[in-house]
Design an enzyme around this catalytic site. Structure first.
Site, short mmCIF file in Angstrom:
data_model
loop_
_atom_site.label_atom_id
_atom_site.label_comp_id
_atom_site.label_asym_id
_atom_site.label_seq_id
_atom_site.Cartn_x
_atom_site.Cartn_y
_atom_site.Cartn_z
N LYS A 56 -9.59 24.16 1.63
CA LYS A 56 -10.89 23.49 1.50
C LYS A 56 -11.87 23.95 2.59
O LYS A 56 -13.07 24.06 2.34
CB LYS A 56 -10.72 21.97 1.54
CG LYS A 56 -9.96 21.39 0.33
CD LYS A 56 -10.68 21.63 -1.00
CE LYS A 56 -10.07 20.83 -2.14
NZ LYS A 56 -10.72 21.07 -3.44
N ARG A 110 -6.21 23.94 -18.25
CA ARG A 110 -5.11 24.92 -18.38
C ARG A 110 -4.41 24.79 -19.71
O ARG A 110 -3.98 25.77 -20.29
CB ARG A 110 -4.05 24.68 -17.29
CG ARG A 110 -4.51 24.99 -15.94
CD ARG A 110 -3.32 25.08 -15.02
NE ARG A 110 -2.97 23.78 -14.45
CZ ARG A 110 -2.29 23.63 -13.34
NH1 ARG A 110 -1.89 24.70 -12.69
NH2 ARG A 110 -2.00 22.44 -12.88
N ASN A 157 -14.00 22.25 -9.67
CA ASN A 157 -13.29 21.00 -9.37
C ASN A 157 -11.77 21.18 -9.26
O ASN A 157 -11.12 20.45 -8.51
CB ASN A 157 -13.63 19.98 -10.47
CG ASN A 157 -12.71 18.79 -10.47
OD1 ASN A 157 -12.84 17.89 -9.64
ND2 ASN A 157 -11.74 18.78 -11.39
N ASP A 203 -7.37 28.70 -16.80
CA ASP A 203 -6.54 28.63 -15.60
C ASP A 203 -7.29 29.40 -14.53
O ASP A 203 -7.41 30.63 -14.60
CB ASP A 203 -5.17 29.26 -15.88
CG ASP A 203 -4.26 29.21 -14.66
OD1 ASP A 203 -4.77 29.03 -13.53
OD2 ASP A 203 -3.04 29.38 -14.84
N VAL A 245 -6.69 24.13 4.83
CA VAL A 245 -7.19 25.50 5.02
C VAL A 245 -7.94 25.96 3.78
O VAL A 245 -8.99 26.61 3.86
CB VAL A 245 -6.02 26.45 5.38
CG1 VAL A 245 -6.43 27.91 5.25
CG2 VAL A 245 -5.54 26.17 6.80
N TYR A 279 -3.71 22.59 1.86
CA TYR A 279 -4.91 21.98 1.28
C TYR A 279 -6.09 22.10 2.25
O TYR A 279 -7.20 22.49 1.85
CB TYR A 279 -4.59 20.52 0.98
CG TYR A 279 -5.65 19.76 0.23
CD1 TYR A 279 -5.80 19.92 -1.15
CD2 TYR A 279 -6.49 18.87 0.88
CE1 TYR A 279 -6.76 19.20 -1.85
CE2 TYR A 279 -7.45 18.14 0.18
CZ TYR A 279 -7.57 18.31 -1.18
OH TYR A 279 -8.52 17.60 -1.88
P1 NAP Z 1 -6.08 15.68 -10.00
O1 NAP Z 1 -6.11 14.34 -10.60
O2 NAP Z 1 -4.81 16.18 -9.39
O3 NAP Z 1 -6.62 16.74 -11.08
C1 NAP Z 1 -6.66 18.10 -10.76
C2 NAP Z 1 -7.22 18.87 -11.93
O4 NAP Z 1 -7.23 20.26 -11.57
C3 NAP Z 1 -6.36 18.75 -13.19
O5 NAP Z 1 -7.21 18.74 -14.32
C4 NAP Z 1 -5.53 20.01 -13.16
O6 NAP Z 1 -5.08 20.46 -14.43
C5 NAP Z 1 -6.58 20.97 -12.62
N1 NAP Z 1 -6.00 22.23 -12.15
C6 NAP Z 1 -5.08 22.44 -11.20
N2 NAP Z 1 -4.80 23.75 -11.09
C7 NAP Z 1 -5.57 24.39 -12.01
C8 NAP Z 1 -5.73 25.73 -12.40
N3 NAP Z 1 -5.03 26.73 -11.83
N4 NAP Z 1 -6.63 26.02 -13.36
C9 NAP Z 1 -7.34 25.04 -13.95
N5 NAP Z 1 -7.22 23.74 -13.66
C10 NAP Z 1 -6.33 23.43 -12.69
O7 NAP Z 1 -7.15 15.80 -8.82
P2 NAP Z 1 -8.51 14.96 -8.55
O8 NAP Z 1 -8.20 13.87 -7.62
O9 NAP Z 1 -9.21 14.68 -9.82
O10 NAP Z 1 -9.31 16.05 -7.70
C11 NAP Z 1 -10.44 16.74 -8.20
C12 NAP Z 1 -11.08 17.45 -7.03
O11 NAP Z 1 -11.45 16.49 -6.01
C13 NAP Z 1 -10.15 18.44 -6.33
O12 NAP Z 1 -10.90 19.56 -5.92
C14 NAP Z 1 -9.66 17.67 -5.12
O13 NAP Z 1 -9.26 18.52 -4.08
C15 NAP Z 1 -10.91 16.87 -4.76
N6 NAP Z 1 -10.67 15.68 -3.96
C16 NAP Z 1 -9.97 14.62 -4.47
C17 NAP Z 1 -9.78 13.49 -3.67
C18 NAP Z 1 -9.06 12.28 -4.20
O14 NAP Z 1 -8.85 11.32 -3.42
N7 NAP Z 1 -8.66 12.24 -5.45
C19 NAP Z 1 -10.30 13.43 -2.37
C20 NAP Z 1 -10.99 14.54 -1.88
C21 NAP Z 1 -11.18 15.65 -2.68
P3 NAP Z 1 -3.59 20.11 -15.00
O15 NAP Z 1 -3.72 18.76 -15.68
O16 NAP Z 1 -3.31 21.22 -15.93
O17 NAP Z 1 -2.67 20.07 -13.81
#
Ligand code: NAP
Length: 236
Positions: A165, A40, A92, A65, A163, A161
């Site tokens: 997913k 973003r 992602n 975004d 719903v 979250y």
């Molecule tokens: P994170 O650390 O919160 O990072 C989220 C990323 O998504 C950031 O780069 C954020 O950018 C970006 N993002 C959010 N809204 C956006 C938008 N509108 N457009 C473009 N980018 C956007 O999350 P994570 O843990 O790495 O999670 C990555 C994926 O794994 C997600 O789909 C999450 O649901 C899934 N997941 C994670 C876990 C876990 O334990 N971590 C478990 C299960 C599933 P900004 O820096 O700009 O905010």
């Protein structure tokens, strides 16, 4: 978007500036992909690209975004113009792990916001890149999902979250069915509880990202329409 080399496969990763997305970018670049790191914030995207690929040969940042139609359209136009191909899409980016909320009282504006990024974001990006994917010899789509979206395990809580997913998992099945004849493998992957801003205290990011990279680099006879963690099926 300056990335050298013209014949390597191209992967587009959304939310690539931190967390699991950034590590997926790094691992794909290590495997020889040219990676488009969507972020973003353009400055954060550039800094992340420099971390993932210090030589600057494989990773390029693009402003993206996923909740904004114009931003997604502009990203697809840039990828088309500068790289001319997309072989892998990793959806992602996600928000709003709303552990504080309950379905019975949830703020529906918040739920709508989660859907706009976690579901429609992935949907928009896939649609925008589909013309390029369909020209790829080995097209792959990975929807980074969560076990929180598993209907089998849902018992209440984290409504926006969960719903979003579950809906992303449904989209995975629909796209896999529709794109199967075009050889596009579409899968949902739960990275497991992973130590990022979203999942503090979980397992190392390299491990969470590895299951995503597994689905992004499947062979042509690999699965499609599945839900996986660490390369193994998990319940819908
Ligand atoms: P994170 O650390 O919160 O990072 C989220 C990323 O998504 C950031 O780069 C954020 O950018 C970006 N993002 C959010 N809204 C956006 C938008 N509108 N457009 C473009 N980018 C956007 O999350 P994570 O843990 O790495 O999670 C990555 C994926 O794994 C997600 O789909 C999450 O649901 C899934 N997941 C994670 C876990 C876990 O334990 N971590 C478990 C299960 C599933 P900004 O820096 O700009 O905010």
């Amino acid at each position: 978007m300056a990335v050298r080399g013209t014949d390597a496969s191209v992967a587009v990763v959304t939310g690539g500036n931190r967390g699991i997305g950034l590590e997926v970018v790094r691992q794909l670049a290590e495997r020889g992909y040219r990676v488009v790191l969507g972020a973003r914030d353009e400055d954060k995207g550039r800094a992340a690209a420099a971390w993932a690929d210090p030589g600057g040969e494989r990773v390029s940042a693009v402003r993206l975004d996923v909740s904004d139609d114009a931003s997604v359209t502009a990203m697809a136009a840039r990828v088309t113009e500068h790289l001319g191909r997309t072989d892998v899409v990793v959806n992602n980016a996600a928000i709003l792990y709303d552990t504080w909320a309950r379905a019975r009282s949830a703020d529906l504006d918040e739920v709508r916001r989660a859907l706009d990024t976690n579901l429609f974001g992935a949907w928009r990006v896939t649609q925008a890149l589909l013309p390029l994917l369909e020209r790829s010899p080995h097209p792959r789509v990975v929807n980074v999902s969560s076990e929180e979206g598993s209907l089998a395990g849902m018992r209440g809580g984290t409504p926006a979250y969960s719903v979003s997913k579950a809906a992303l998992n449904a989209l995975t099945r629909l796209l896999a069915g529709e794109l199967g004849p075009r050889r596009v493998l579409v899968n949902a992957v739960c990275p497991g509880w992973t130590d990022t801003d979203m999942g503090r205290g979980g397992r190392p990011v390299s491990e969470g990202a590895a299951g995503v990279v597994w689905a992004a680099t499947l062979p042509d006879d690999g699965p499609t329409g599945g839900f996986f963690r660490d390369g193994k099926p998990i319940p819908w």
